[in-house]
Design a protein around this motif. Structure first.
Motif, PDB file in Angstrom:
ATOM      1  N   SER A 244     -45.638  -4.632  36.000  1.00 41.77           N
ATOM      2  CA  SER A 244     -45.441  -5.643  36.768  1.00 41.77           C
ATOM      3  C   SER A 244     -45.293  -6.874  35.860  1.00 41.77           C
ATOM      4  O   SER A 244     -46.320  -6.816  35.071  1.00 41.77           O
ATOM      5  N   ILE A 245     -44.668  -7.959  35.984  1.00 44.74           N
ATOM      6  CA  ILE A 245     -44.822  -9.418  35.312  1.00 44.74           C
ATOM      7  C   ILE A 245     -46.354  -9.641  35.455  1.00 44.74           C
ATOM      8  O   ILE A 245     -46.950 -10.493  34.656  1.00 44.74           O
ATOM      9  N   TYR A 246     -46.924  -9.350  36.586  1.00 43.08           N
ATOM     10  CA  TYR A 246     -48.426  -9.732  36.846  1.00 43.08           C
ATOM     11  C   TYR A 246     -49.509  -8.900  36.146  1.00 43.08           C
ATOM     12  O   TYR A 246     -50.612  -9.257  36.103  1.00 43.08           O
ATOM     13  N   ASP A 247     -48.848  -8.015  35.384  1.00 45.20           N
ATOM     14  CA  ASP A 247     -49.639  -7.062  34.555  1.00 45.20           C
ATOM     15  C   ASP A 247     -49.878  -7.711  33.160  1.00 45.20           C
ATOM     16  O   ASP A 247     -50.628  -7.292  32.428  1.00 45.20           O
ATOM     17  N   CYS A 248     -49.517  -9.053  32.857  1.00 43.00           N
ATOM     18  CA  CYS A 248     -49.298  -9.581  31.703  1.00 43.00           C
ATOM     19  C   CYS A 248     -50.813 -10.139  31.256  1.00 43.00           C
ATOM     20  O   CYS A 248     -51.400 -10.819  31.958  1.00 43.00           O
ATOM     21  N   ILE A 249     -51.271  -9.706  29.996  1.00 39.58           N
ATOM     22  CA  ILE A 249     -52.703 -10.366  29.712  1.00 39.58           C
ATOM     23  C   ILE A 249     -52.348 -11.155  28.558  1.00 39.58           C
ATOM     24  O   ILE A 249     -53.250 -11.983  28.183  1.00 39.58           O
ATOM     25  N   TYR A 250     -51.152 -11.340  27.953  1.00 37.01           N
ATOM     26  CA  TYR A 250     -51.101 -12.152  26.718  1.00 37.01           C
ATOM     27  C   TYR A 250     -49.461 -12.350  26.548  1.00 37.01           C
ATOM     28  O   TYR A 250     -48.741 -11.391  26.831  1.00 37.01           O
ATOM     29  N   CYS A 251     -49.231 -13.602  26.155  1.00 40.29           N
ATOM     30  CA  CYS A 251     -47.780 -13.947  25.911  1.00 40.29           C
ATOM     31  C   CYS A 251     -47.403 -15.177  25.131  1.00 40.29           C
ATOM     32  O   CYS A 251     -48.156 -16.201  25.231  1.00 40.29           O
ATOM     33  N   TYR A 252     -47.053 -14.968  23.877  1.00 37.04           N
ATOM     34  CA  TYR A 252     -46.640 -15.743  22.942  1.00 37.04           C
ATOM     35  C   TYR A 252     -45.339 -16.051  23.153  1.00 37.04           C
ATOM     36  O   TYR A 252     -44.385 -15.259  22.918  1.00 37.04           O
ATOM     37  N   ASN A 253     -44.807 -17.401  23.364  1.00 34.85           N
ATOM     38  CA  ASN A 253     -43.622 -17.770  23.622  1.00 34.85           C
ATOM     39  C   ASN A 253     -43.313 -18.695  22.448  1.00 34.85           C
ATOM     40  O   ASN A 253     -43.236 -19.861  22.242  1.00 34.85           O
ATOM     41  N   GLN A 254     -42.288 -18.261  21.514  1.00 38.10           N
ATOM     42  CA  GLN A 254     -41.880 -18.743  20.195  1.00 38.10           C
ATOM     43  C   GLN A 254     -40.699 -19.696  20.782  1.00 38.10           C
ATOM     44  O   GLN A 254     -40.705 -20.893  19.968  1.00 38.10           O
ATOM     45  N   LEU A 255     -39.829 -19.442  21.791  1.00 39.77           N
ATOM     46  CA  LEU A 255     -39.063 -20.629  22.334  1.00 39.77           C
ATOM     47  C   LEU A 255     -39.409 -21.671  22.689  1.00 39.77           C
ATOM     48  O   LEU A 255     -38.780 -22.879  22.547  1.00 39.77           O
ATOM     49  N   THR A 256     -40.598 -21.808  23.287  1.00 37.96           N
ATOM     50  CA  THR A 256     -41.390 -23.187  23.353  1.00 37.96           C
ATOM     51  C   THR A 256     -41.410 -24.253  22.018  1.00 37.96           C
ATOM     52  O   THR A 256     -41.176 -25.354  22.117  1.00 37.96           O
ATOM     53  N   PHE A 257     -41.514 -23.518  21.051  1.00 35.42           N
ATOM     54  CA  PHE A 257     -41.501 -24.271  19.554  1.00 35.42           C
ATOM     55  C   PHE A 257     -40.016 -24.307  19.113  1.00 35.42           C
ATOM     56  O   PHE A 257     -40.028 -25.581  18.171  1.00 35.42           O
ATOM     57  N   VAL A 258     -38.954 -24.005  19.647  1.00 37.03           N
ATOM     58  CA  VAL A 258     -37.598 -24.180  18.884  1.00 37.03           C
ATOM     59  C   VAL A 258     -36.998 -24.900  20.066  1.00 37.03           C
ATOM     60  O   VAL A 258     -35.684 -24.738  19.842  1.00 37.03           O
ATOM     61  N   HIS A 259     -37.394 -25.057  21.043  1.00 33.35           N
ATOM     62  CA  HIS A 259     -36.527 -25.853  22.224  1.00 33.35           C
ATOM     63  C   HIS A 259     -35.600 -26.701  21.804  1.00 33.35           C
ATOM     64  O   HIS A 259     -34.543 -26.664  22.367  1.00 33.35           O
ATOM     65  N   ASN A 260     -35.914 -27.728  20.932  1.00 32.54           N
ATOM     66  CA  ASN A 260     -35.100 -28.592  20.686  1.00 32.54           C
ATOM     67  C   ASN A 260     -34.199 -28.660  19.339  1.00 32.54           C
ATOM     68  O   ASN A 260     -33.406 -29.409  18.986  1.00 32.54           O
ATOM     69  N   GLU A 261     -34.167 -27.489  18.923  1.00 31.99           N
ATOM     70  CA  GLU A 261     -33.356 -27.102  17.773  1.00 31.99           C
ATOM     71  C   GLU A 261     -32.048 -26.416  18.245  1.00 31.99           C
ATOM     72  O   GLU A 261     -31.990 -25.840  19.307  1.00 31.99           O
ATOM     73  N   ASP A 262     -31.000 -26.974  17.452  1.00 29.67           N
ATOM     74  CA  ASP A 262     -29.788 -26.198  17.747  1.00 29.67           C
ATOM     75  C   ASP A 262     -29.629 -24.578  17.566  1.00 29.67           C
ATOM     76  O   ASP A 262     -29.128 -24.096  18.291  1.00 29.67           O
ATOM     77  N   ARG A 263     -30.451 -24.080  16.355  1.00 30.21           N
ATOM     78  CA  ARG A 263     -30.483 -22.749  16.256  1.00 30.21           C
ATOM     79  C   ARG A 263     -31.573 -22.210  16.678  1.00 30.21           C
ATOM     80  O   ARG A 263     -32.709 -22.615  16.043  1.00 30.21           O
TER      81      ARG A 263
END
Length: 187
Positions: free
Chosen positions: A119-138
């Motif tokens: 389940s998504i509620y079983d998540c114990i760790y998530c690193y979200n790279q999209l957060t750091f490239v949010h304003n980039e074109d590519r």
């Protein structure tokens, strides 16, 4: 898939709640987690979504102070030894990642995870790279997510490339060695 369908898919995930009983001790409401036997002040969960077992069904509401739950346009008052369940919070970075995925990638990810008994509620760790490239074109990179359903561990690598087209590749690996790869490419 609209926002409402996404919410429904998230809402009906397994292990989305912590279930237990409440007791009124020394003028305070205490919540006893059924799975861990840990005790916590019920006030720690104020304004969170809860469900109380009444008349052999769950009634959904929001926990207010002093053992009061708002359900639609009425109040329910807790009784000693009532069974309640409290909706768990998602890991913040996973919640943001799910919001950023397009509908097809979101659906494929969640349903594949569920098919592997996670389940998504079983998540114990998530690193979200999209957060750091949010304003980039590519936007390219990899997100790392770890799930633990208490029977197995699942590591997910989400390779994404959002530029001229959109590509989402999810690589699921269980601690047993079982692997599954799904890929969604759109132009």
């Amino acid at each position: 898939m609209n926002k409402q369908q996404r919410i429904k898919l998230i809402e009906y995930q397994t292990r989305a709640f912590t279930e237990g009983n409440v007791e009124y001790i020394n003028d305070q409401w205490i919540f006893f987690d059924r799975e861990t036997d840990e005790a916590a002040m019920l006030d720690d969960y104020l304004h969170m979504e809860v469900e109380v077992a009444r008349h052999k069904r769950w009634q959904k509401g929001q926990l207010m102070g002093e053992g009061k739950i708002t359900c639609l346009n009425e109040f329910l008052f807790l009784k000693d030894q009532d069974t309640i369940r409290i909706r768990k919070s998602l890991v913040f970075s996973l919640e943001k990642l799910l919001d950023e995925l397009n509908d097809d990638a979101f659906y494929q990810f969640v349903t594949t995870l569920n098919s592997m008994h996670f389940s998504i509620y079983d998540c114990i760790y998530c690193y979200n790279q999209l957060t750091f490239v949010h304003n980039e074109d590519r936007k390219t990179g990899v997100n790392f997510i770890i799930f633990d359903n208490q029977d197995h561990i699942c590591s997910v690598q989400h390779h994404f490339s959002y530029y001229e087209g959109m590509s989402d590749r999810f690589e699921f690996t269980l601690n047993t060695g079982k692997r599954m790869v799904i890929e969604k490419i759109s132009s």
